[in-house]
Motif scaffolding. Structure first.
Motif, PDB file in Angstrom:
ATOM      1  N   LYS A 168       0.827  -1.206   0.000  1.00 54.31           N
ATOM      2  CA  LYS A 168       0.000   0.000   0.000  1.00 54.31           C
ATOM      3  C   LYS A 168       0.861   1.256   0.000  1.00 54.31           C
ATOM      4  CE  LYS A 168      -2.482  -1.855   3.347  1.00 54.31           C
ATOM      5  NZ  LYS A 168      -3.449  -2.181   4.409  1.00 54.31           N
ATOM      6  N   ILE A 169       1.879   1.268   0.844  1.00 53.24           N
ATOM      7  CA  ILE A 169       2.752   2.442   0.929  1.00 53.24           C
ATOM      8  C   ILE A 169       3.412   2.711  -0.424  1.00 53.24           C
ATOM      9  CG2 ILE A 169       4.894   3.303   1.968  1.00 53.24           C
ATOM     10  CD1 ILE A 169       3.957   1.649   4.523  1.00 53.24           C
ATOM     11  N   ASP A 170       3.883   1.654  -1.087  1.00 55.69           N
ATOM     12  CA  ASP A 170       4.566   1.818  -2.369  1.00 55.69           C
ATOM     13  C   ASP A 170       3.615   2.203  -3.493  1.00 55.69           C
ATOM     14  OD1 ASP A 170       6.999   1.250  -1.232  1.00 55.69           O
ATOM     15  OD2 ASP A 170       6.992  -0.865  -1.800  1.00 55.69           O
ATOM     16  N   ARG A 171       2.516   1.481  -3.617  1.00 51.68           N
ATOM     17  CA  ARG A 171       1.611   1.726  -4.749  1.00 51.68           C
ATOM     18  C   ARG A 171       0.924   3.079  -4.644  1.00 51.68           C
ATOM     19  NH1 ARG A 171      -1.068  -3.482  -7.513  1.00 51.68           N
ATOM     20  NH2 ARG A 171      -1.945  -1.731  -8.673  1.00 51.68           N
ATOM     21  N   LEU A 172       0.780   3.586  -3.427  1.00 54.02           N
ATOM     22  CA  LEU A 172       0.165   4.897  -3.247  1.00 54.02           C
ATOM     23  C   LEU A 172       1.204   6.015  -3.145  1.00 54.02           C
ATOM     24  CD1 LEU A 172      -2.587   3.836  -0.686  1.00 54.02           C
ATOM     25  CD2 LEU A 172      -2.891   4.299  -3.127  1.00 54.02           C
ATOM     26  N   ALA A 173       2.489   5.653  -3.310  1.00 52.82           N
ATOM     27  CA  ALA A 173       3.589   6.628  -3.300  1.00 52.82           C
ATOM     28  C   ALA A 173       3.555   7.497  -2.047  1.00 52.82           C
ATOM     29  CB  ALA A 173       3.548   7.488  -4.560  1.00 52.82           C
ATOM     30  N   LEU A 174       3.391   6.876  -0.889  1.00 52.67           N
ATOM     31  CA  LEU A 174       3.297   7.621   0.360  1.00 52.67           C
ATOM     32  C   LEU A 174       4.662   8.044   0.902  1.00 52.67           C
ATOM     33  CD1 LEU A 174       0.546   5.572   2.244  1.00 52.67           C
ATOM     34  CD2 LEU A 174       0.275   7.601   0.800  1.00 52.67           C
ATOM     35  N   ASN A 175       5.732   7.385   0.442  1.00 54.18           N
ATOM     36  CA  ASN A 175       7.063   7.676   0.972  1.00 54.18           C
ATOM     37  C   ASN A 175       7.413   9.156   0.929  1.00 54.18           C
ATOM     38  OD1 ASN A 175       8.221   5.004   1.611  1.00 54.18           O
ATOM     39  ND2 ASN A 175       7.888   4.617  -0.550  1.00 54.18           N
ATOM     40  N   LYS A 176       7.010   9.825  -0.127  1.00 53.37           N
ATOM     41  CA  LYS A 176       7.450  11.210  -0.336  1.00 53.37           C
ATOM     42  C   LYS A 176       6.891  12.196   0.686  1.00 53.37           C
ATOM     43  CE  LYS A 176       3.820  11.853  -3.837  1.00 53.37           C
ATOM     44  NZ  LYS A 176       3.578  12.037  -5.285  1.00 53.37           N
ATOM     45  N   TYR A 177       5.881  11.775   1.433  1.00 49.54           N
ATOM     46  CA  TYR A 177       5.264  12.694   2.388  1.00 49.54           C
ATOM     47  C   TYR A 177       5.806  12.534   3.813  1.00 49.54           C
ATOM     48  CZ  TYR A 177       1.742  13.009  -1.318  1.00 49.54           C
ATOM     49  OH  TYR A 177       1.099  13.170  -2.526  1.00 49.54           O
ATOM     50  N   PHE A 178       6.585  11.469   4.077  1.00 48.08           N
ATOM     51  CA  PHE A 178       6.872  11.122   5.471  1.00 48.08           C
ATOM     52  C   PHE A 178       8.359  11.005   5.760  1.00 48.08           C
ATOM     53  CE2 PHE A 178       2.554   9.865   4.672  1.00 48.08           C
ATOM     54  CZ  PHE A 178       1.910  10.373   5.795  1.00 48.08           C
ATOM     55  N   ASP A 179       8.725  11.388   6.981  1.00 55.19           N
ATOM     56  CA  ASP A 179      10.100  11.309   7.457  1.00 55.19           C
ATOM     57  C   ASP A 179      10.402   9.958   8.083  1.00 55.19           C
ATOM     58  OD1 ASP A 179      10.957  14.285   7.193  1.00 55.19           O
ATOM     59  OD2 ASP A 179       9.028  14.362   8.227  1.00 55.19           O
ATOM     60  N   CYS A 180       9.371   9.253   8.497  1.00 61.05           N
ATOM     61  CA  CYS A 180       9.543   7.987   9.214  1.00 61.05           C
ATOM     62  C   CYS A 180       8.325   7.109   8.937  1.00 61.05           C
ATOM     63  CB  CYS A 180       9.675   8.269  10.709  1.00 61.05           C
ATOM     64  SG  CYS A 180       9.739   6.831  11.772  1.00 61.05           S
ATOM     65  N   ILE A 181       8.551   5.843   8.578  1.00 58.61           N
ATOM     66  CA  ILE A 181       7.456   4.902   8.360  1.00 58.61           C
ATOM     67  C   ILE A 181       7.785   3.610   9.099  1.00 58.61           C
ATOM     68  CG2 ILE A 181       6.126   3.547   6.694  1.00 58.61           C
ATOM     69  CD1 ILE A 181       6.668   5.688   4.610  1.00 58.61           C
ATOM     70  N   LEU A 182       6.945   3.234  10.060  1.00 59.56           N
ATOM     71  CA  LEU A 182       7.146   2.017  10.835  1.00 59.56           C
ATOM     72  C   LEU A 182       5.989   1.052  10.599  1.00 59.56           C
ATOM     73  CD1 LEU A 182       8.371   3.323  14.327  1.00 59.56           C
ATOM     74  CD2 LEU A 182       9.666   3.001  12.222  1.00 59.56           C
ATOM     75  N   VAL A 183       6.308  -0.177  10.227  1.00 57.09           N
ATOM     76  CA  VAL A 183       5.326  -1.254  10.068  1.00 57.09           C
ATOM     77  C   VAL A 183       5.572  -2.262  11.183  1.00 57.09           C
ATOM     78  CG1 VAL A 183       4.512  -3.120   8.576  1.00 57.09           C
ATOM     79  CG2 VAL A 183       5.186  -0.915   7.570  1.00 57.09           C
ATOM     80  N   SER A 184       4.544  -2.593  11.923  1.00 58.69           N
ATOM     81  CA  SER A 184       4.723  -3.370  13.148  1.00 58.69           C
ATOM     82  C   SER A 184       5.388  -4.721  12.907  1.00 58.69           C
ATOM     83  CB  SER A 184       3.368  -3.574  13.842  1.00 58.69           C
ATOM     84  OG  SER A 184       2.507  -4.389  13.061  1.00 58.69           O
ATOM     85  N   SER A 185       5.071  -5.377  11.792  1.00 57.92           N
ATOM     86  CA  SER A 185       5.625  -6.706  11.565  1.00 57.92           C
ATOM     87  C   SER A 185       7.116  -6.687  11.248  1.00 57.92           C
ATOM     88  CB  SER A 185       4.864  -7.419  10.438  1.00 57.92           C
ATOM     89  OG  SER A 185       3.572  -7.775  10.882  1.00 57.92           O
ATOM     90  N   ASP A 186       7.697  -5.507  11.063  1.00 62.26           N
ATOM     91  CA  ASP A 186       9.145  -5.376  10.901  1.00 62.26           C
ATOM     92  C   ASP A 186       9.834  -5.189  12.249  1.00 62.26           C
ATOM     93  OD1 ASP A 186       8.843  -5.363   8.097  1.00 62.26           O
ATOM     94  OD2 ASP A 186       8.544  -3.197   8.068  1.00 62.26           O
TER      95      ASP A 186
END
Length: 321
Positions: free
Chosen positions: A147-165
């Motif tokens: 979801k993060i990749d296909r919606l290109a959300l990376n460009k808006y955020f300084d930090c992205i944490l996914v619990s399963s990581d």
């Protein structure tokens, strides 16, 4: 606590806010609504193009949605293969061969409905000039990063944490401390906004964040198991309740401890983003090196000792939030 469904009042925070943490599903993106609409489109397809009765078409799509929500991915199987298998499982024996086609159409419709609106994109771009922004989401690694990749959300955020990581999931306070650690901020400088009282709000409160904002789902989108304030401990009370994430900027304190940045600086920060993903291997779990976060933050000026120890909920939960 205030409920804001019309005019919006500002949060009253003891510390100046520098950072905003967003939940992903049903906060930034309308996951539950999008999945249901995509399944409805598949039901129309089965009825119009494959000779299903309306009743059977609706039943097939509903059964898929139920199975998908129960188990959105299988870590031992590629996402496309797993979801195609779910379609195959719910199709009648005479139509099993449609599974691949239905998955392809469903995934296209899903991301069409999940796409960020122009208003939300503008809000995030504007907030990034004044605040550090992060995503803290519970859910399976592959499904969340897709979801993060296909919606290109990376460009808006300084930090992205996914619990399963990570070793923790919301409401464990350590996942919030990890985000604070990555961004170099204190918990009291942060606001958390999310749709789940038992994860986003409870976790934010127990991590002593500066404020928590609850974004409950509309009544027509709620399902069995969704919590209300009658279902959570008495201390789990958000500082505010909003009916739209777009109302968040209007309620933020007028001053911030973040020094601000230009659009060019914001773009550069995006390229230096801190996430739980190992970019050398797609959807590969990593365990970041982090200190004893509870000890670090409980001894800060934002004392956490007034709360009980964090939840022991498993980070491998299949329910996305």
């Amino acid at each position: 606590m205030s409920t804001f469904r019309g005019a919006v009042k500002r949060l009253n925070c003891e510390s100046k806010i520098s950072t905003i943490f967003f939940d992903l599903d049903n906060t930034l993106i309308a996951t539950r609504k999008a999945d249901a609409k995509a399944c409805s489109k598949v039901a129309d397809l089965l009825y119009c193009e494959h000779g299903f009765s309306r009743e059977l078409a609706n039943e097939t799509a509903t059964n898929y949605l139920t199975a998908f929500r129960r188990c959105p991915d299988n870590p031992d199987v590629a996402l496309a293969q797993w979801r195609s298998q779910l379609w195959q499982d719910v199709l009648p024996g005479t139509h099993k061969q449609l599974a691949g086609e239905l998955y392809g159409r469903w995934i296209d419709w899903r991301y069409r409905y999940l796409a960020l609106s122009g208003e939300i994109q503008t809000m995030l771009q504007t907030l990034r000039l004044q605040y550090l922004l992060g995503i803290i989401t519970n859910g399976p690694t592959a499904a969340q990063w897709e979801k993060i990749d296909r919606l290109a959300l990376n460009k808006y955020f300084d930090c992205i944490l996914v619990s399963s990581d990570l070793p923790w999931a919301k409401p464990d306070r350590n996942i919030f401390y990890a985000a604070c650690h990555y961004l170099g901020v204190l918990p009291g400088q942060c606001v958390m906004i999310g749709d789940k009282l038992e994860t986003d709000i409870q976790g934010g409160i127990e991590a002593s964040l500066g404020a928590t904002v609850w974004l409950p789902l509309p009544v027509e989108q709620r399902i069995a198991g969704d919590r209300t304030m009658n279902d959570v401990p008495e201390h789990v009370r958000p500082d505010a309740i909003l009916d739209s994430v777009l109302k968040l900027p209007a309620m933020l304190p007028p001053t911030t401890s973040f020094r601000g940045r230009t659009p060019a600086q914001a773009d550069q920060c995006g390229r230096e983003q801190k996430t739980t993903r190992n970019r050398a291997a797609q959807y590969n779990r990593i365990l970041p090196e982090i200190p004893d976060l509870y000890s670090s933050y409980s001894s800060s000026s934002n004392d956490c000792s007034q709360h009980s120890n964090g939840s022991t909920s498993s980070s491998s939960s299949n329910s996305s939030s």
